[in-house]
Scaffold this active site. Structure first.
Site, PDB file in Angstrom:
ATOM      1  N   ASP A   1       1.767  -4.849  -9.520  1.00 13.38           N
ATOM      2  CA  ASP A   1       1.938  -3.403  -9.687  1.00 13.38           C
ATOM      3  C   ASP A   1       1.201  -2.607  -8.608  1.00 13.38           C
ATOM      4  O   ASP A   1       0.205  -3.068  -8.051  1.00 13.38           O
ATOM      5  CB  ASP A   1       1.419  -3.009 -11.074  1.00 13.38           C
ATOM      6  CG  ASP A   1       1.967  -1.663 -11.523  1.00 13.38           C
ATOM      7  OD1 ASP A   1       2.889  -1.133 -10.868  1.00 13.38           O
ATOM      8  OD2 ASP A   1       1.470  -1.139 -12.530  1.00 13.38           O
ATOM      9  N   ASN A  18      13.698  -2.341 -14.740  1.00 14.31           N
ATOM     10  CA  ASN A  18      13.640  -1.817 -13.371  1.00 14.31           C
ATOM     11  C   ASN A  18      14.991  -1.322 -12.842  1.00 14.31           C
ATOM     12  O   ASN A  18      15.052  -0.638 -11.814  1.00 14.31           O
ATOM     13  CB  ASN A  18      13.045  -2.846 -12.389  1.00 14.31           C
ATOM     14  CG  ASN A  18      11.549  -3.008 -12.534  1.00 14.31           C
ATOM     15  OD1 ASN A  18      10.991  -4.083 -12.269  1.00 14.31           O
ATOM     16  ND2 ASN A  18      10.848  -1.951 -12.957  1.00 14.31           N
ATOM     17  N   LEU A  21       1.330  -4.787 -20.717  1.00 18.20           N
ATOM     18  CA  LEU A  21       2.090  -6.004 -20.404  1.00 18.20           C
ATOM     19  C   LEU A  21       3.474  -5.722 -19.839  1.00 18.20           C
ATOM     20  O   LEU A  21       4.072  -6.574 -19.182  1.00 18.20           O
ATOM     21  CB  LEU A  21       2.271  -6.826 -21.677  1.00 18.20           C
ATOM     22  CG  LEU A  21       1.341  -8.000 -21.880  1.00 18.20           C
ATOM     23  CD1 LEU A  21       1.706  -8.708 -23.175  1.00 18.20           C
ATOM     24  CD2 LEU A  21       1.420  -8.989 -20.728  1.00 18.20           C
ATOM     25  N   TRP A  68       0.649   2.615  -3.420  1.00 18.20           N
ATOM     26  CA  TRP A  68       0.091   2.196  -2.122  1.00 18.20           C
ATOM     27  C   TRP A  68       0.852   2.895  -0.992  1.00 18.20           C
ATOM     28  O   TRP A  68       0.258   3.433  -0.069  1.00 18.20           O
ATOM     29  CB  TRP A  68       0.224   0.677  -2.006  1.00 18.20           C
ATOM     30  CG  TRP A  68      -0.317   0.079  -0.739  1.00 18.20           C
ATOM     31  CD1 TRP A  68      -1.584  -0.392  -0.541  1.00 18.20           C
ATOM     32  CD2 TRP A  68       0.398  -0.137   0.488  1.00 18.20           C
ATOM     33  NE1 TRP A  68      -1.700  -0.880   0.738  1.00 18.20           N
ATOM     34  CE2 TRP A  68      -0.508  -0.740   1.388  1.00 18.20           C
ATOM     35  CE3 TRP A  68       1.697   0.118   0.919  1.00 18.20           C
ATOM     36  CZ2 TRP A  68      -0.148  -1.089   2.689  1.00 18.20           C
ATOM     37  CZ3 TRP A  68       2.062  -0.220   2.210  1.00 18.20           C
ATOM     38  CH2 TRP A  68       1.140  -0.815   3.089  1.00 18.20           C
TER      39      TRP A  68
END
Ligand code: FPP
Length: 256
Positions: free
Chosen positions: A35, A83, A210, A40
């Protein structure tokens, strides 16, 4: 081809940033929720896809370190059943990264005895991904080194539902009696059949959840969180996680 995976197996924990890992108690299975790629990238004013690309570099480093330390299974959560909700450009960038990774790395992974495996329902992935995965699995199927699992279009609930349906079908056909269903029956139908449960689940980036990962298998996993984003995760972080794991008191519901 460089055999970098095993080349410095003799290096012990004292040499690596003074994290003293007990090489006789290395966890068998480490699973990672990769993750923080987006954050980032955002922090660097880069597109999110660049964060994922940097995340792939971390996979390269971490699998080598895990193998060097003697970990037997490493599972990377690469794409969840949820996703698909992401913008289609991001989904497509992730699929392309997977294809590129396998094309570029398969020679070296194979030469180092890595066995590639996938957890999840591949049928919804683009044709190119399915083909590349099939090739990688076929090429490495007889390897006896570290097992590298990619969780792709994977969801823990989806996995349990599928297993339940298969058990029900076996009952309907008279192959299993309802009274004989136990944990082992279910496990036989999970993507992780014949693999040990993860000893550690690592999640970087500061989130402590989780996210539908290995819901059945995590019953007695040790969780390890860190605040750094996945692209910044290093070999040292992996060793820290292992070190912490070795200092935990695992009782599996019993007493010592
Ligand atoms: C979570 O970070 C990361 C993902 C959903 C994808 C992880 C995939 C890879 C690192 C590359 C896939 C390629 C291969 C070779 C398996 P996030 O995007 O949710 O980060 P954020 O929470 O900071 O936005």
């Amino acid at each position: 081809m460089l055999n970098f995976f095993k080349s410095d197996r003799k290096v012990n924990s004292h040499d690596n940033n003074r994290i003293e890992i007990d090489m006789n108690r290395i966890p068998e299975h480490i699973a990672i929720i990769m993750d923080g790629n987006g954050r980032w990238a955002k922090a660097k004013n880069l597109p999110r896809a660049m964060g994922h690309k940097a995340g792939v570099e971390t996979i390269r480093r971490v699998i080598k370190e895990g193998d060097k330390l003697g970990v037997k299974y490493m599972t990377f959560y690469a794409f969840s059943t949820e996703n698909w909700k992401r913008p289609k450009e991001e989904v497509s960038a992730l699929m392309k990264l997977l294809v590129q990774y396998l094309r570029q790395e398969i020679g070296e992974l194979d030469a180092n005895g890595v066995l590639i495996n996938v957890l999840g329902d591949l049928s919804r992935l683009p044709r190119e991904c399915i083909d590349e995965i099939k090739r990688a699995k076929e090429r490495t199927k007889n390897n006896t080194g570290i097992v590298m699992n990619f969780a792709l279009n994977y969801g823990g609930r989806d996995e349990i539902i599928r297993a339940t349906k298969e058990v029900a079908a076996a009952v309907e056909k008279g192959e299993i009696a309802i009274d004989d269903i136990d944990g082992r029956t279910i496990e036989k139908y999970l993507y992780t059949a014949n693999m040990p449960d993860p000893d550690i689940i690592i999640r970087p980036s500061g989130e402590q959840r989780l996210s539908n990962f290995l819901l059945w298998q995590c019953a007695y996993s040790e969780f390890w969180y860190s605040n750094i984003n996945w692209p910044d995760f290093t070999e040292k972080d992996l060793r820290m996680a292992i070190y912490d794991f070795q200092n935990r008191d695992r009782r599996f519901g019993g007493i010592k």
